[in-house]
Structure formats: structure tokens, C-alpha cells
Design a protein around this motif. Sequence first.
Motif, PDB file in Angstrom:
ATOM      1  N   THR A  88     -51.057  46.055  11.558  1.00 20.96           N
ATOM      2  CA  THR A  88     -51.785  46.860  11.834  1.00 20.96           C
ATOM      3  C   THR A  88     -52.790  47.443  10.516  1.00 20.96           C
ATOM      4  OG1 THR A  88     -50.456  48.879  10.887  1.00 20.96           O
ATOM      5  CG2 THR A  88     -50.152  47.882  13.016  1.00 20.96           C
ATOM      6  N   LEU A  89     -54.120  46.943  10.461  1.00 19.58           N
ATOM      7  CA  LEU A  89     -55.221  48.440   9.619  1.00 19.58           C
ATOM      8  C   LEU A  89     -54.560  49.884   9.618  1.00 19.58           C
ATOM      9  CD1 LEU A  89     -58.015  45.708  10.516  1.00 19.58           C
ATOM     10  CD2 LEU A  89     -56.563  45.869   8.857  1.00 19.58           C
ATOM     11  N   PHE A  90     -55.117  49.956   8.102  1.00 18.16           N
ATOM     12  CA  PHE A  90     -54.809  51.000   8.293  1.00 18.16           C
ATOM     13  C   PHE A  90     -56.022  51.862   7.088  1.00 18.16           C
ATOM     14  CE2 PHE A  90     -50.341  50.359   8.876  1.00 18.16           C
ATOM     15  CZ  PHE A  90     -49.270  51.898   9.180  1.00 18.16           C
ATOM     16  N   THR A  91     -56.884  51.773   7.744  1.00 19.27           N
ATOM     17  CA  THR A  91     -58.478  52.060   7.337  1.00 19.27           C
ATOM     18  C   THR A  91     -58.639  53.368   7.720  1.00 19.27           C
ATOM     19  OG1 THR A  91     -59.243  51.314   9.173  1.00 19.27           O
ATOM     20  CG2 THR A  91     -59.444  50.028   6.746  1.00 19.27           C
ATOM     21  N   ASP A  92     -57.812  54.302   9.107  1.00 14.70           N
ATOM     22  CA  ASP A  92     -58.305  56.102   9.184  1.00 14.70           C
ATOM     23  C   ASP A  92     -57.168  56.579   8.870  1.00 14.70           C
ATOM     24  OD1 ASP A  92     -61.255  54.928   9.370  1.00 14.70           O
ATOM     25  OD2 ASP A  92     -60.228  53.946  11.628  1.00 14.70           O
ATOM     26  N   VAL A  93     -55.995  56.619   9.271  1.00 13.51           N
ATOM     27  CA  VAL A  93     -54.810  56.713   8.763  1.00 13.51           C
ATOM     28  C   VAL A  93     -55.097  57.812   7.812  1.00 13.51           C
ATOM     29  CG1 VAL A  93     -52.553  56.600   8.889  1.00 13.51           C
ATOM     30  CG2 VAL A  93     -53.442  55.283  10.403  1.00 13.51           C
ATOM     31  N   THR A  94     -54.497  58.498   7.659  1.00 15.98           N
ATOM     32  CA  THR A  94     -55.000  59.713   5.761  1.00 15.98           C
ATOM     33  C   THR A  94     -53.166  60.822   6.477  1.00 15.98           C
ATOM     34  OG1 THR A  94     -56.675  61.113   7.421  1.00 15.98           O
ATOM     35  CG2 THR A  94     -57.212  59.718   5.852  1.00 15.98           C
ATOM     36  N   LYS A  95     -53.102  60.987   8.079  1.00 14.54           N
ATOM     37  CA  LYS A  95     -52.229  62.406   8.582  1.00 14.54           C
ATOM     38  C   LYS A  95     -51.983  62.361   9.338  1.00 14.54           C
ATOM     39  CE  LYS A  95     -56.329  65.091  10.091  1.00 14.54           C
ATOM     40  NZ  LYS A  95     -56.619  66.087  10.199  1.00 14.54           N
ATOM     41  N   GLY A  97     -50.552  62.550  12.873  1.00 10.17           N
ATOM     42  CA  GLY A  97     -51.540  61.980  13.609  1.00 10.17           C
ATOM     43  C   GLY A  97     -51.550  60.990  14.700  1.00 10.17           C
ATOM     44  N   GLN A  98     -52.360  60.697  16.198  1.00  6.58           N
ATOM     45  CA  GLN A  98     -52.123  59.118  16.702  1.00  6.58           C
ATOM     46  C   GLN A  98     -53.014  58.569  16.432  1.00  6.58           C
ATOM     47  OE1 GLN A  98     -52.740  59.144  21.348  1.00  6.58           O
ATOM     48  NE2 GLN A  98     -51.050  59.690  21.296  1.00  6.58           N
ATOM     49  N   TYR A  99     -52.932  57.692  16.333  1.00 10.69           N
ATOM     50  CA  TYR A  99     -53.954  56.757  15.835  1.00 10.69           C
ATOM     51  C   TYR A  99     -53.982  55.542  17.115  1.00 10.69           C
ATOM     52  CZ  TYR A  99     -54.556  59.935  12.095  1.00 10.69           C
ATOM     53  OH  TYR A  99     -54.461  60.488  11.117  1.00 10.69           O
ATOM     54  N   GLU A 100     -55.595  54.754  16.889  1.00  7.73           N
ATOM     55  CA  GLU A 100     -55.193  53.283  17.768  1.00  7.73           C
ATOM     56  C   GLU A 100     -56.066  52.798  15.753  1.00  7.73           C
ATOM     57  OE1 GLU A 100     -55.561  51.253  21.402  1.00  7.73           O
ATOM     58  OE2 GLU A 100     -56.013  53.876  21.180  1.00  7.73           O
ATOM     59  N   LEU A 101     -54.804  51.461  16.188  1.00  3.01           N
ATOM     60  CA  LEU A 101     -54.728  50.798  15.455  1.00  3.01           C
ATOM     61  C   LEU A 101     -55.305  49.237  15.631  1.00  3.01           C
ATOM     62  CD1 LEU A 101     -51.565  51.529  12.891  1.00  3.01           C
ATOM     63  CD2 LEU A 101     -54.336  52.434  12.826  1.00  3.01           C
ATOM     64  N   LYS A 102     -56.043  48.385  14.439  1.00  2.00           N
ATOM     65  CA  LYS A 102     -56.711  47.301  15.339  1.00  2.00           C
ATOM     66  C   LYS A 102     -55.758  46.233  14.742  1.00  2.00           C
ATOM     67  CE  LYS A 102     -59.412  43.783  15.621  1.00  2.00           C
ATOM     68  NZ  LYS A 102     -59.637  43.285  17.085  1.00  2.00           N
ATOM     69  N   LEU A 103     -55.333  45.141  15.187  1.00  2.00           N
ATOM     70  CA  LEU A 103     -54.229  44.107  14.949  1.00  2.00           C
ATOM     71  C   LEU A 103     -54.705  42.891  14.399  1.00  2.00           C
ATOM     72  CD1 LEU A 103     -52.429  44.616  18.129  1.00  2.00           C
ATOM     73  CD2 LEU A 103     -51.491  45.710  15.732  1.00  2.00           C
TER      74      LEU A 103
END
Length: 419
Positions: A88-95, A97-103
Amino acid sequence: MKLSDFFKKTSVKVICSVLLSIICWFAVVTSISPEDDRQIKNVPVNIEIPMDLNLNVVETSTPNVTVNVTGSRYNIGSLSNKDISIKTLFTDVTKPGQYELKLIAVPHPDNIYKVTSIYPDTITVTFDRIISKRFYIEQHLNGINIDSEKTLLGDITMEPNIVTVTGPETEVNNIQKAIVKYDGFKEKLTDSVSLNLPIVLYDKDGNEIKTKDIGGEHIVCDYTTSNIVVTILQIKEVPLVIDFVNYKNDFPIDKLQYVLSDYSIKIAGESSNISKYSELSLGYVDVSKLNLLENNERNFVISLPNGIRLQDDFDRVTATFDNSNIATKTINVKNIVIKNIPEGYEVKPKTDIIKDIVVIGGKGDIQNITSDDFVVEIDMAKRPIDEGEKRYSVNIVNMNDNFAWAVGRYYATVTIAKK
């Protein structure tokens, strides 16, 4: 059979022709179209969380995906889901919560295949910090009923009484309390009971929070049950007695008449414990110190054995001895007896007379008492043995069965020598 004759057979010729055709077809196909496409299912998604985020995966929408690859038939023909790496790419994960991650696909180091598509190409991941929190367990035992005249509700113990809850921070912080409940008491309790009860977690609104062991998803407890012991004590009334020490076996101890400020006491204890007691001793009276003409009272503080509780409102008892028929006399005793002399030693009294021994007894017995009725006894059984002169305390023993005894402390000197 000759080998040449074997190959002349019609059936052998047919088989060889088929095999040769297959080999030729494979060579042609490989040379004309060496590349091929292949679909591989159940490829695991690797979620590598950067350490600086200090997060944990709580939940994912899917753990596996389907991957299409292209490459030479030779290379991709034996590929399995374990040979392909998807992350997964973690470009937007900072805290949390629920995230939609690009594979994305991690290229093979030897570049033997190429991933052309991933389905689904995104996954939903919930992140949170995993924490642990301790809660004291509350007891909610409803309907305990006892016979208050015969029994007493004792201690209610719990083991364990603390539970450690581990899970996502947001969920653990939502927990308000941990409780064990029981409503199954149908009849009066007559004896102690032990209950193994489930530990239930609740939020601030009183809603139950499910843990993994009962169908929940994320919360784990180090204990799922707690053992509760409800102690029921039996109430019993027992007589009070006093015991006497330092008198001869044939001494008429029953002539020491006394009255107690209380003759019985109510106590409580578990049935297995309280059944051992048919009476309760207040303590000991040393006859050698019982000078009834100076003080005819003895005070006792009630001391109860472990596991026994006092149910009355008093904890002291006074014994008052009847001294209306008591008299006293002073005598001198010359008869000194030394017993239990260690082997190899000689012990002789240096003191030849003990003077001014106070004797107490019934008036009729005291009138007839003489110094010949008593002996001075020195017991060497528990004395240190050293050569020379030693001063020891002695016992003044009444040799008859009359109602008289010596009171006070007396001493004599002896000489000790090796034989």
C-alpha cells in the motif's frame, strides 16, 4: 527383439509421430509468441506502516487481491500468489482513522514478469494505536438472602479483581467499567458459595462492549471470568471458660470457685470452622500467682481464632474468685529436690532452706498445713549446665491433695560439677 524391429511396429510409429508433433508445436508457439498473460488470485497485501506513525492496523476491507501478470510462458507458468508482492501507499496516512489506500506492485528483482492490473486496486484500512488499560471489576450480585438469626453474610472475595483490556485506543477509551453480575440466588444461602462469572465491559451509556472471546472484533482482556466467593458465616453461642496452669494433677482445682461477668458469647464463622468450637477459652490463670487475698479478679480480653468473628457487643470478661473462705500462712521449707540432672554432672543445693513462703488455701486446710507438706523443686531439664554456683527460680510443690498452694517467686542456689 531387435530395436529396429520395435520401431517398425505401427503403434510405436503413431506414438512417436504424436510426440514429435507436440514438440514441434511448442517450439513454433514459443518462437512466434513467447509472451503470455496470467491471472493469479489470493495475492496477500503487505501493509508496511512507517514506524514514525506509531499506528497499528485495526481492520482491512480485504486481505487478498487478484493480480494479472504478463511475461514469458516459461517464467510465469509456475508463479504462485506467494511469488508476487503487493503493498500500500501511505501518502495520506498521518493519524488514526479509516483510509482508502492505493495498491502497487513491487517489481520482481529479476524482472521476469510485469503486473498489468490489481483488483481491487485500493483497500480500506482502519488504523489506530493499540493500548492497554486496567479496570477494577465491580460486583453486581443481586438477591442474596440469608437467615439473619442463624447466619451472617461474610466477605465477598473476587479473583481476579482487576482486568487489563487491550485494543484500539479509541475503543479502549470508550470503556467505562468492568462488571460481573449474578441474579441467580433463588433461596436463602445457608453456606458459602463460589461463582465463576464472565467479566462484561460497558461504555458510559451502559452499552455492552463485546470482546473477541464473545464475538467482538478488536478488544482483548487478559481475563474473561472472575471467581467470586460469597462467604456465609454460621452464628453460634458457646460457653466461656478459663484454664489453669502450674498446679499438680491431684490438686482440687474445682474448689477454685469463680463467677464470670459473661458466661457465653456469640461467635460467627464458616460451618467447617465454627463446628470445631464447643466452648471458648478466655485464657490461662497461673495458680502460682493466684493470691486471692490481694487480688481476687482476673481480666481477660477476648481473643478469637482466625476465621471466627465476635457477634456480641463486649470484648472483655472479668473472672471474680470467691475468697470468702480463703486464708494464708507463711512457712519455711527445707526439703529441696533436684530432678532431671544431666548425665555426667553432679548438682547439689547450696541453699538449705527457703524462707517466708506464702501459702494460700481454704481456711480448714491452711490450719493443718506444715512445712513438711511442701517441697522445693529445681528442674534442670531446661537449665544451662555450667560448672560452678548458679541461682535458679524454684517451684514450691504441695505434696498432698489439700486445697492449698504457694504463691510468689522463690530462688535457690546450687553447685554444679562434673563427675
